[in-house]
Design a protein around this motif. Structure first.
Motif, PDB file in Angstrom:
ATOM      1  N   THR A 102       0.480  -1.452  -0.117  1.00 16.45           N
ATOM      2  CA  THR A 102       0.001  -0.287   0.068  1.00 16.45           C
ATOM      3  C   THR A 102       0.772   1.519   0.165  1.00 16.45           C
ATOM      4  OG1 THR A 102      -1.322  -1.072   1.639  1.00 16.45           O
ATOM      5  CG2 THR A 102      -1.965   1.195   1.236  1.00 16.45           C
ATOM      6  N   ALA A 103       1.707   1.062   0.574  1.00 19.29           N
ATOM      7  CA  ALA A 103       2.872   2.326   0.576  1.00 19.29           C
ATOM      8  C   ALA A 103       3.587   2.743  -0.425  1.00 19.29           C
ATOM      9  CB  ALA A 103       3.875   2.045   2.314  1.00 19.29           C
ATOM     10  N   VAL A 104       4.124   1.922  -0.869  1.00 17.98           N
ATOM     11  CA  VAL A 104       4.434   1.944  -2.496  1.00 17.98           C
ATOM     12  C   VAL A 104       3.693   2.300  -3.400  1.00 17.98           C
ATOM     13  CG1 VAL A 104       6.346   1.010  -3.404  1.00 17.98           C
ATOM     14  CG2 VAL A 104       7.067   0.531  -1.443  1.00 17.98           C
ATOM     15  N   GLY A 105       1.949   1.626  -3.673  1.00 18.56           N
ATOM     16  CA  GLY A 105       1.440   1.512  -4.166  1.00 18.56           C
ATOM     17  C   GLY A 105       1.524   0.786  -5.979  1.00 18.56           C
ATOM     18  N   ILE A 106       2.385  -0.135  -5.177  1.00 19.38           N
ATOM     19  CA  ILE A 106       1.748  -1.875  -5.878  1.00 19.38           C
ATOM     20  C   ILE A 106       1.207  -3.351  -5.390  1.00 19.38           C
ATOM     21  CG2 ILE A 106       4.196  -2.081  -6.717  1.00 19.38           C
ATOM     22  CD1 ILE A 106       5.245  -2.988  -4.724  1.00 19.38           C
ATOM     23  N   SER A 107       1.215  -4.299  -6.095  1.00 20.44           N
ATOM     24  CA  SER A 107       0.702  -5.056  -5.396  1.00 20.44           C
ATOM     25  C   SER A 107       1.022  -5.916  -4.468  1.00 20.44           C
ATOM     26  CB  SER A 107       0.075  -5.889  -7.037  1.00 20.44           C
ATOM     27  OG  SER A 107       1.101  -7.181  -7.391  1.00 20.44           O
ATOM     28  N   GLU A 108       0.164  -7.064  -3.997  1.00 16.64           N
ATOM     29  CA  GLU A 108       1.128  -7.028  -2.484  1.00 16.64           C
ATOM     30  C   GLU A 108       2.485  -8.581  -3.119  1.00 16.64           C
ATOM     31  OE1 GLU A 108      -1.786  -8.458   0.611  1.00 16.64           O
ATOM     32  OE2 GLU A 108      -0.228 -10.065   1.150  1.00 16.64           O
ATOM     33  N   ARG A 109       1.626  -9.248  -4.875  1.00 17.72           N
ATOM     34  CA  ARG A 109       2.752 -10.038  -5.413  1.00 17.72           C
ATOM     35  C   ARG A 109       3.422  -9.601  -5.189  1.00 17.72           C
ATOM     36  NH1 ARG A 109      -0.443 -12.831 -10.033  1.00 17.72           N
ATOM     37  NH2 ARG A 109       1.539 -13.077 -10.269  1.00 17.72           N
ATOM     38  N   THR A 110       3.611  -8.438  -6.035  1.00 17.95           N
ATOM     39  CA  THR A 110       5.462  -7.755  -6.515  1.00 17.95           C
ATOM     40  C   THR A 110       6.420  -7.899  -5.487  1.00 17.95           C
ATOM     41  OG1 THR A 110       3.478  -6.614  -8.245  1.00 17.95           O
ATOM     42  CG2 THR A 110       6.279  -6.127  -7.764  1.00 17.95           C
ATOM     43  N   VAL A 111       5.823  -7.246  -3.866  1.00 21.53           N
ATOM     44  CA  VAL A 111       6.564  -7.205  -2.835  1.00 21.53           C
ATOM     45  C   VAL A 111       6.718  -8.993  -2.432  1.00 21.53           C
ATOM     46  CG1 VAL A 111       6.301  -6.559  -0.336  1.00 21.53           C
ATOM     47  CG2 VAL A 111       5.343  -5.485  -2.282  1.00 21.53           C
ATOM     48  N   TYR A 112       6.402  -9.948  -2.797  1.00 17.38           N
ATOM     49  CA  TYR A 112       6.499 -10.817  -3.139  1.00 17.38           C
ATOM     50  C   TYR A 112       7.341 -11.468  -3.822  1.00 17.38           C
ATOM     51  CZ  TYR A 112       3.650 -12.451   1.359  1.00 17.38           C
ATOM     52  OH  TYR A 112       3.285 -12.516   2.474  1.00 17.38           O
ATOM     53  N   ARG A 113       7.653 -10.732  -4.755  1.00 16.92           N
ATOM     54  CA  ARG A 113       8.417 -11.961  -6.552  1.00 16.92           C
ATOM     55  C   ARG A 113       9.843 -10.872  -6.095  1.00 16.92           C
ATOM     56  NH1 ARG A 113       5.814  -9.194 -10.556  1.00 16.92           N
ATOM     57  NH2 ARG A 113       7.339  -8.040 -11.522  1.00 16.92           N
ATOM     58  N   HIS A 114      10.021  -9.254  -4.805  1.00 14.97           N
ATOM     59  CA  HIS A 114      11.296  -8.946  -4.976  1.00 14.97           C
ATOM     60  C   HIS A 114      11.602  -9.511  -3.742  1.00 14.97           C
ATOM     61  CE1 HIS A 114      11.650  -6.204  -7.978  1.00 14.97           C
ATOM     62  NE2 HIS A 114      10.318  -6.381  -8.023  1.00 14.97           N
ATOM     63  N   PHE A 115      10.914  -9.905  -2.628  1.00 11.68           N
ATOM     64  CA  PHE A 115      11.573 -10.416  -1.408  1.00 11.68           C
ATOM     65  C   PHE A 115      11.065 -11.747  -0.943  1.00 11.68           C
ATOM     66  CE2 PHE A 115      11.670  -5.961  -1.292  1.00 11.68           C
ATOM     67  CZ  PHE A 115      12.783  -5.679  -1.453  1.00 11.68           C
ATOM     68  N   PRO A 116      11.452 -12.527  -1.378  1.00 18.39           N
ATOM     69  CA  PRO A 116      10.912 -13.637  -1.693  1.00 18.39           C
ATOM     70  C   PRO A 116      10.086 -14.636  -0.072  1.00 18.39           C
ATOM     71  CG  PRO A 116      11.990 -14.076  -2.496  1.00 18.39           C
ATOM     72  CD  PRO A 116      11.550 -13.053  -2.401  1.00 18.39           C
ATOM     73  N   THR A 117      10.842 -14.492   1.103  1.00 14.21           N
ATOM     74  CA  THR A 117      11.355 -14.640   2.505  1.00 14.21           C
ATOM     75  C   THR A 117      11.429 -13.501   3.225  1.00 14.21           C
ATOM     76  OG1 THR A 117      13.319 -15.201   3.127  1.00 14.21           O
ATOM     77  CG2 THR A 117      11.848 -16.894   1.807  1.00 14.21           C
ATOM     78  N   ARG A 118      10.847 -13.629   4.726  1.00 13.34           N
ATOM     79  CA  ARG A 118      10.683 -12.170   5.106  1.00 13.34           C
ATOM     80  C   ARG A 118      12.641 -12.105   5.608  1.00 13.34           C
ATOM     81  NH1 ARG A 118       6.677  -9.762   6.839  1.00 13.34           N
ATOM     82  NH2 ARG A 118       7.752  -8.567   8.778  1.00 13.34           N
ATOM     83  N   ALA A 119      13.226 -12.821   5.603  1.00 10.99           N
ATOM     84  CA  ALA A 119      14.744 -13.133   5.393  1.00 10.99           C
ATOM     85  C   ALA A 119      15.515 -12.208   4.118  1.00 10.99           C
ATOM     86  CB  ALA A 119      15.769 -14.304   5.454  1.00 10.99           C
ATOM     87  N   HIS A 120      15.016 -11.812   3.312  1.00 14.67           N
ATOM     88  CA  HIS A 120      15.396 -10.840   2.397  1.00 14.67           C
ATOM     89  C   HIS A 120      14.854 -10.045   2.689  1.00 14.67           C
ATOM     90  CE1 HIS A 120      15.090 -15.179  -0.016  1.00 14.67           C
ATOM     91  NE2 HIS A 120      16.784 -14.074  -1.074  1.00 14.67           N
ATOM     92  N   LEU A 121      14.174  -9.532   2.942  1.00 12.54           N
ATOM     93  CA  LEU A 121      13.362  -8.272   3.391  1.00 12.54           C
ATOM     94  C   LEU A 121      14.401  -7.906   4.710  1.00 12.54           C
ATOM     95  CD1 LEU A 121      11.435  -5.879   2.955  1.00 12.54           C
ATOM     96  CD2 LEU A 121       9.830  -7.315   4.704  1.00 12.54           C
ATOM     97  N   LEU A 122      14.483  -8.580   4.934  1.00 10.14           N
ATOM     98  CA  LEU A 122      15.707  -8.068   6.754  1.00 10.14           C
ATOM     99  C   LEU A 122      16.778  -7.889   6.373  1.00 10.14           C
ATOM    100  CD1 LEU A 122      15.557  -8.115   9.097  1.00 10.14           C
ATOM    101  CD2 LEU A 122      16.493 -10.769   9.545  1.00 10.14           C
ATOM    102  N   THR A 123      17.167  -8.645   5.387  1.00 12.50           N
ATOM    103  CA  THR A 123      18.677  -8.078   4.868  1.00 12.50           C
ATOM    104  C   THR A 123      18.824  -6.972   4.048  1.00 12.50           C
ATOM    105  OG1 THR A 123      18.948 -10.373   5.030  1.00 12.50           O
ATOM    106  CG2 THR A 123      20.774  -9.445   3.332  1.00 12.50           C
ATOM    107  N   ARG A 124      17.682  -6.691   3.260  1.00 12.12           N
ATOM    108  CA  ARG A 124      18.331  -5.186   2.123  1.00 12.12           C
ATOM    109  C   ARG A 124      18.038  -3.934   3.202  1.00 12.12           C
ATOM    110  NH1 ARG A 124      17.467  -5.676  -2.984  1.00 12.12           N
ATOM    111  NH2 ARG A 124      17.163  -3.294  -2.452  1.00 12.12           N
ATOM    112  N   THR A 125      16.584  -4.521   4.307  1.00 10.25           N
ATOM    113  CA  THR A 125      16.175  -3.131   4.600  1.00 10.25           C
ATOM    114  C   THR A 125      17.452  -2.663   5.895  1.00 10.25           C
ATOM    115  OG1 THR A 125      14.089  -3.590   4.886  1.00 10.25           O
ATOM    116  CG2 THR A 125      14.603  -2.516   6.920  1.00 10.25           C
ATOM    117  N   ALA A 126      18.129  -3.685   6.800  1.00 11.36           N
ATOM    118  CA  ALA A 126      18.993  -4.162   7.233  1.00 11.36           C
ATOM    119  C   ALA A 126      20.819  -3.094   6.478  1.00 11.36           C
ATOM    120  CB  ALA A 126      19.648  -5.166   7.932  1.00 11.36           C
ATOM    121  N   LEU A 127      21.153  -3.670   5.369  1.00 14.75           N
ATOM    122  CA  LEU A 127      21.527  -2.785   4.558  1.00 14.75           C
ATOM    123  C   LEU A 127      21.388  -1.217   4.126  1.00 14.75           C
ATOM    124  CD1 LEU A 127      23.404  -5.204   1.886  1.00 14.75           C
ATOM    125  CD2 LEU A 127      24.128  -4.434   3.499  1.00 14.75           C
ATOM    126  N   ALA A 128      20.157  -1.018   4.256  1.00 14.31           N
ATOM    127  CA  ALA A 128      19.843   0.321   3.947  1.00 14.31           C
ATOM    128  C   ALA A 128      20.041   1.259   4.978  1.00 14.31           C
ATOM    129  CB  ALA A 128      18.190   0.167   2.881  1.00 14.31           C
TER     130      ALA A 128
END
Lengths: 201, 195
Positions: free
Chosen positions: B34-60
């Motif tokens: 919602t915040a980015v204005g894309i579908s939830e599926r697209t978020v999943y496509r870029h971050f298949p697991t929460r570990a992916h999201l965690l790693t990228r967020t920490a790097l940022a």
């Protein structure tokens, strides 16, 4: 089935778990090793533990509670520390502990991460009490600031995080990790060797 | 914000903002989409697991708040660690996420950080006579005591603040350097290691 029976029962009591909770955690830990953390359903845990799914939710309201419970259980039971009654035996114990983490990497990662969730996570320094008692006994005249410093360093080394860091950041093999952790603990303890209490010296 | 290259960056930015406000586990893919204005599926496509999201967020967050100071000598290393611990105290939720991300299984193989590489280079340069095993365990011990994980453990289990955690780091670093075989360290390294 709860691992090595007698020992696991004592640990369950220390962690304040009743028999059913302990059985759920033991089942979950087994399944994580078989399937990885992402693929274990509640149904599977229930079947392995021999309880209903509702029972699991009664003991662990959320998936996170269950995961954190499993992490403490794994660290205390699967990765049970060898007994030692001198702080100077920690390096040797560490060798064994790090080797055990290396043999079960999925569980080691689970434990390491659960400890890094701040106040909501599992205790990041579970060996603190034991090490603190040994330090008091063996080096009674240690200054407060020095005692805190040594304790923090030793607790930090005696953690699944050490295994993860050495593996991830330095690409070390199991044997090298055990060696490096023990060596760091030796270094931390070096300045204390000449200061043990009179009744030991 | 739906450009293919920018989408993951935008998702990570949305997650990074929320880290200070809530537990990472509470940040849902739905709210990010919602915040980015894309579908939830697209978020999943870029971050298949929460570990992916965690790693990228920490790097940022690391780049944004805790960018390590470049150092080429021992005093510089210690100063960089002091600054980092100080910054961690200023942004504890973000620093804790860094510690957590460092303890999950690497999303893409083994990754040596810039900091670890710099410490290794410093050890190698100061003590060329040290054998590779001693060199590696010295560098790895220094890094582990300079890590977000050490800061997080000392804060949670010992109620320590940056200044004290830095003192813990200095004592550990001193003992680790002293443990190397005698005569391996040039005088400059040992002077730099005194508290």
């Amino acid at each position: 089935m709860i691992g090595p029976a007698a020992e696991a029962e004592i640990i369950a009591e220390q962690l304040g778990l009743n028999r059913t909770s302990a059985e759920i955690l033991a089942a979950y830990v087994e399944l994580i090793e078989e399937l990885g953390t992402d693929d274990v359903s509640m149904k599977l845990i229930a079947r392995r533990a021999g309880v209903g799914e509702r029972t699991i939710f009664r003991h662990y309201a959320t998936r996170t509670d269950l995961l954190l419970g499993a992490a403490s259980w794994a660290d205390r039971v699967v990765f049970a520390r060898p007994d030692y009654d001198s702080v100077f035996d920690l390096p040797l114990a560490l060798r064994q502990t790090m080797t055990a983490y290396g043999q079960r990497p999925d569980l080691a990662f689970l434990v390491a991460e659960a400890m890094m969730r701040g106040a909501a996570g599992t205790d990041p320094a579970p060996s603190r009490e034991h090490l603190e008692r040994l330090l008091w006994q063996e080096i009674p005249d240690l200054q407060e600031d020095e005692r805190r410093s040594v304790l923090a360093a030793l607790c930090h080394l005696d953690s699944a995080g050490t295994w993860v860091a050495l593996q991830r950041e330095f690409g070390m093999a199991v044997h090298d990790i055990a060696d490096a952790a023990a060596w760091s603990a030796e270094a931390t303890l070096n300045p204390l060797r000449s200061r043990t209490g009179a009744h030991y010296g | 914000m739906t450009d293919a290259n920018d989408t993951p960056t935008a998702v990570v930015a949305a997650a990074a903002v929320r880290v200070a406000e809530t537990s990472f586990d509470e940040i849902s893919y739905r709210e990010l989409s919602t915040a980015v204005g894309i579908s939830e599926r697209t978020v999943y496509r870029h971050f298949p697991t929460r570990a992916h999201l965690l790693t990228r967020t920490a790097l940022a967050l690391e780049a944004q708040l805790f960018a390590p100071t470049v150092f080429t000598d021992w005093a510089g290393l210690h100063e960089a660690v002091a600054q980092r611990f100080g910054a961690f105290d200023q942004h504890p939720a973000e620093a804790a996420l860094l510690a957590r991300a460092a303890s999950v299984s690497a999303v893409s193989g083994y990754d040596s950080s810039f900091f670890a590489a710099s410490v290794s280079a410093l050890v190698e340069e100061t003590a060329p006579g040290l054998n590779p095993r001693d060199r590696r365990r010295t560098a790895s011990a220094l890094c582990w005591f300079a890590s977000a994980g050490f800061w997080a453990r000392c804060r949670t289990a010992f109620g320590a603040e940056a200044e004290e955690i830095y003192r813990f780091y200095r004592s550990s670093a001193r003992e680790v350097l002293r443990a190397a075989p005698e005569g391996t360290w040039p005088q400059t390294a040992l002077v730099g290691s005194q508290a």
